[in-house]
Design a protein around this motif. Structure first.
Motif, mmCIF file in Angstrom:
data_model
loop_
_atom_site.group_PDB
_atom_site.id
_atom_site.type_symbol
_atom_site.label_atom_id
_atom_site.label_comp_id
_atom_site.label_asym_id
_atom_site.label_seq_id
_atom_site.Cartn_x
_atom_site.Cartn_y
_atom_site.Cartn_z
ATOM 1 N N LEU A 249 29.102 -18.458 -2.654
ATOM 2 C CA LEU A 249 29.006 -17.654 -1.750
ATOM 3 C C LEU A 249 28.406 -16.439 -1.920
ATOM 4 C CD1 LEU A 249 26.906 -18.393 1.260
ATOM 5 C CD2 LEU A 249 28.702 -18.462 1.869
ATOM 6 N N ALA A 250 30.527 -15.911 -1.893
ATOM 7 C CA ALA A 250 30.208 -14.770 -1.687
ATOM 8 C C ALA A 250 30.005 -13.712 -3.236
ATOM 9 C CB ALA A 250 31.813 -14.274 -1.747
ATOM 10 N N SER A 251 29.938 -14.113 -4.516
ATOM 11 C CA SER A 251 29.706 -13.598 -5.833
ATOM 12 C C SER A 251 27.909 -13.641 -4.957
ATOM 13 C CB SER A 251 29.468 -14.679 -6.674
ATOM 14 O OG SER A 251 30.685 -14.019 -6.775
ATOM 15 N N TRP A 252 27.005 -14.503 -4.203
ATOM 16 C CA TRP A 252 25.786 -14.444 -4.394
ATOM 17 C C TRP A 252 25.738 -13.233 -2.663
ATOM 18 C CZ3 TRP A 252 23.860 -15.649 0.993
ATOM 19 C CH2 TRP A 252 22.134 -15.713 0.975
ATOM 20 N N TYR A 253 26.291 -13.342 -1.679
ATOM 21 C CA TYR A 253 26.410 -12.289 -1.399
ATOM 22 C C TYR A 253 26.678 -10.175 -2.020
ATOM 23 C CZ TYR A 253 25.487 -13.363 3.867
ATOM 24 O OH TYR A 253 25.001 -14.100 5.125
ATOM 25 N N ASP B 203 17.899 -20.510 -3.601
ATOM 26 C CA ASP B 203 17.546 -21.691 -3.320
ATOM 27 C C ASP B 203 18.696 -23.085 -3.800
ATOM 28 O OD1 ASP B 203 14.777 -20.917 -2.701
ATOM 29 O OD2 ASP B 203 14.460 -20.871 -4.710
ATOM 30 N N ARG B 204 19.750 -22.658 -5.232
ATOM 31 C CA ARG B 204 20.620 -23.248 -5.335
ATOM 32 C C ARG B 204 21.875 -23.455 -3.846
ATOM 33 N NH1 ARG B 204 25.512 -22.264 -7.176
ATOM 34 N NH2 ARG B 204 25.316 -20.755 -8.104
ATOM 35 N N LEU B 205 21.875 -22.403 -3.380
ATOM 36 C CA LEU B 205 22.880 -22.428 -2.223
ATOM 37 C C LEU B 205 22.330 -23.486 -1.047
ATOM 38 C CD1 LEU B 205 24.362 -18.971 -2.236
ATOM 39 C CD2 LEU B 205 25.539 -21.173 -3.208
ATOM 40 N N ALA B 206 21.502 -23.290 -0.955
ATOM 41 C CA ALA B 206 19.688 -23.683 0.331
ATOM 42 C C ALA B 206 20.728 -25.349 -0.415
ATOM 43 C CB ALA B 206 18.821 -23.834 0.038
ATOM 44 N N THR B 207 20.786 -25.675 -0.864
ATOM 45 C CA THR B 207 20.633 -27.507 -1.480
ATOM 46 C C THR B 207 21.972 -28.426 -1.008
ATOM 47 O OG1 THR B 207 21.587 -27.576 -2.954
ATOM 48 C CG2 THR B 207 19.097 -27.192 -3.536
ATOM 49 N N MET B 208 23.496 -27.028 -1.041
ATOM 50 C CA MET B 208 24.350 -27.428 -0.234
ATOM 51 C C MET B 208 24.179 -28.133 1.560
ATOM 52 S SD MET B 208 26.379 -27.149 -3.033
ATOM 53 C CE MET B 208 25.963 -25.657 -4.610
ATOM 54 N N PRO B 209 24.894 -29.043 1.715
ATOM 55 C CA PRO B 209 24.746 -28.928 2.960
ATOM 56 C C PRO B 209 25.363 -28.678 4.034
ATOM 57 C CG PRO B 209 26.415 -30.611 1.582
ATOM 58 C CD PRO B 209 25.993 -29.826 0.469
ATOM 59 N N TRP B 210 26.378 -27.706 3.278
ATOM 60 C CA TRP B 210 27.089 -26.819 4.309
ATOM 61 C C TRP B 210 26.547 -25.418 4.626
ATOM 62 C CZ3 TRP B 210 27.372 -22.508 2.114
ATOM 63 C CH2 TRP B 210 27.853 -21.667 0.114
ATOM 64 N N PHE B 211 25.020 -24.780 4.241
ATOM 65 C CA PHE B 211 24.248 -24.234 3.779
ATOM 66 C C PHE B 211 23.352 -23.433 5.033
ATOM 67 C CE2 PHE B 211 21.096 -21.137 2.112
ATOM 68 C CZ PHE B 211 22.394 -19.681 2.053
ATOM 69 N N THR B 212 23.901 -23.748 6.201
ATOM 70 C CA THR B 212 23.698 -24.053 7.530
ATOM 71 C C THR B 212 23.601 -23.156 8.384
ATOM 72 O OG1 THR B 212 24.951 -25.486 8.267
ATOM 73 C CG2 THR B 212 23.386 -26.742 7.501
ATOM 74 N N TYR C 115 24.071 -7.620 13.548
ATOM 75 C CA TYR C 115 23.118 -9.628 13.085
ATOM 76 C C TYR C 115 24.790 -10.113 11.923
ATOM 77 C CZ TYR C 115 20.459 -12.122 10.466
ATOM 78 O OH TYR C 115 19.241 -13.656 10.443
ATOM 79 N N SER C 116 24.853 -11.192 12.569
ATOM 80 C CA SER C 116 25.798 -11.936 12.164
ATOM 81 C C SER C 116 25.213 -12.894 11.993
ATOM 82 C CB SER C 116 26.722 -11.917 13.661
ATOM 83 O OG SER C 116 25.570 -13.365 14.617
ATOM 84 N N VAL C 117 25.955 -13.568 10.529
ATOM 85 C CA VAL C 117 25.901 -14.932 9.933
ATOM 86 C C VAL C 117 26.629 -14.856 9.419
ATOM 87 C CG1 VAL C 117 24.420 -15.945 8.041
ATOM 88 C CG2 VAL C 117 23.871 -13.866 9.072
ATOM 89 N N GLY C 118 26.903 -16.781 10.159
ATOM 90 C CA GLY C 118 28.196 -17.660 9.505
ATOM 91 C C GLY C 118 27.854 -18.584 9.072
ATOM 92 N N PHE C 119 28.441 -19.011 8.254
ATOM 93 C CA PHE C 119 28.229 -20.468 7.941
ATOM 94 C C PHE C 119 29.883 -21.069 6.834
ATOM 95 C CE2 PHE C 119 25.205 -17.840 5.001
ATOM 96 C CZ PHE C 119 23.786 -18.896 5.548
ATOM 97 N N PRO C 120 29.460 -22.091 7.587
ATOM 98 C CA PRO C 120 30.570 -23.077 7.537
ATOM 99 C C PRO C 120 31.379 -24.218 6.355
ATOM 100 C CG PRO C 120 28.756 -24.602 8.641
ATOM 101 C CD PRO C 120 28.473 -22.790 8.108
ATOM 102 N N VAL C 121 30.937 -23.425 5.409
ATOM 103 C CA VAL C 121 31.522 -23.131 4.030
ATOM 104 C C VAL C 121 32.882 -23.445 3.214
ATOM 105 C CG1 VAL C 121 31.665 -20.616 3.232
ATOM 106 C CG2 VAL C 121 32.003 -21.584 1.520
ATOM 107 N N PRO C 122 32.744 -23.963 2.358
ATOM 108 C CA PRO C 122 34.471 -25.090 2.966
ATOM 109 C C PRO C 122 34.377 -23.967 1.218
ATOM 110 C CG PRO C 122 32.560 -26.839 1.920
ATOM 111 C CD PRO C 122 32.328 -25.896 2.350
ATOM 112 N N ASP C 123 36.681 -24.192 1.058
ATOM 113 C CA ASP C 123 36.867 -23.289 1.045
ATOM 114 C C ASP C 123 37.016 -23.409 -1.225
ATOM 115 O OD1 ASP C 123 38.245 -22.706 2.971
ATOM 116 O OD2 ASP C 123 40.105 -23.933 2.103
ATOM 117 N N GLU C 124 36.497 -24.513 -1.632
ATOM 118 C CA GLU C 124 36.225 -24.579 -3.134
ATOM 119 C C GLU C 124 34.900 -24.256 -3.154
ATOM 120 O OE1 GLU C 124 34.931 -28.744 -1.719
ATOM 121 O OE2 GLU C 124 36.662 -27.427 -0.865
ATOM 122 N N HIS C 125 33.352 -23.357 -1.932
ATOM 123 C CA HIS C 125 32.560 -23.065 -2.443
ATOM 124 C C HIS C 125 32.688 -21.479 -1.664
ATOM 125 C CE1 HIS C 125 30.813 -26.568 -3.471
ATOM 126 N NE2 HIS C 125 30.777 -26.811 -2.985
#
Length: 201
Positions: free
Chosen positions: A116-120, A180-189, A102-112
């Motif tokens: 994201l890694a800490s949350w994981y 929920d906080r990360l989900a407010t980010m525009p890249w969290f798709t 099961y793969s999950v990819g996020f187009p996360v900008p480098d500054e975030h």
């Protein structure tokens, strides 16, 4: 920097043609210096085959684009570096042998990426692994040129049963304040894809 992973994605052909292209990739990469492991996967609803090659060193080898055997089959090659490899403590053997990826990819900008890694690592994966069928999770930072299906941050989850995706643990992992906080980010798709592993010929 962790070990190198190279992923080839094959589209635009019949499933047999896509599978053949993935086989050609594995045949080529299995003979390259530093190769540790290869694998082939088919998207559960068809239309996409991928092949993975893992190298024991981060520098790996020069990327090779295999001949798909059919001119209309499209191949995208991407690479990334392993950041973390976590598996349940009660599991023996190699999780990469499991049937479901099961793969999950996020187009996360480098500054975030670090957020994201800490949350994981500190929350999300811990909750998911409460499910006995959710065996292992690996995180990769992919090259910026990687296809959107893999994004900049790629998580590969190894499952013993597809029912893990319907588990209470997965539902709980998606209902936390941190998420929920990360989900407010525009890249969290995220791009979520279920693959079935193809056994070696």
């Amino acid at each position: 920097m962790g070990k190198l992973i190279v992923i080839a994605s094959f589209t635009n052909g019949s499933q047999d043609e896509l599978d053949m292209a993935a086989r050609n990739f594995v045949e080529i990469y299995s003979n390259l210096p530093g190769i540790e492991r290869t694998g082939r996967y088919r998207r559960i609803n068809g239309g996409l085959s991928i092949a993975l090659a893992e190298f024991s060193k981060a520098d790996g080898a020069e990327l090779h684009v295999p001949d798909s055997g059919k001119s209309e089959v499209q191949c995208e090659i991407s690479k990334g570096y392993e950041e973390n490899f976590i598996k349940r403590g009660d599991v023996y053997g190699d999780p990469r042998d499991l049937p479901i990826l099961y793969s999950v990819g996020f187009p996360v900008p480098d500054e975030h990426v670090s957020d994201l890694a800490s949350w994981y690592d500190k929350e999300h994966t811990i909750i998911l692994h409460g499910c006995s069928q959710w065996i292992s999770t690996r995180r990769f930072i992919m090259d910026e040129s990687s296809p959107s299906i893999f994004g900049r941050h790629l998580a590969l989850h190894y499952l013993s049963d597809i029912q893990a995706l319907r588990s209470p643990e997965r539902e709980a992992a998606r209902k936390t304040a941190w998420r929920d906080r990360l989900a407010t980010m525009p890249w969290f798709t995220g791009v979520y894809t279920v693959f079935l592993q193809e056994l070696p010929d």
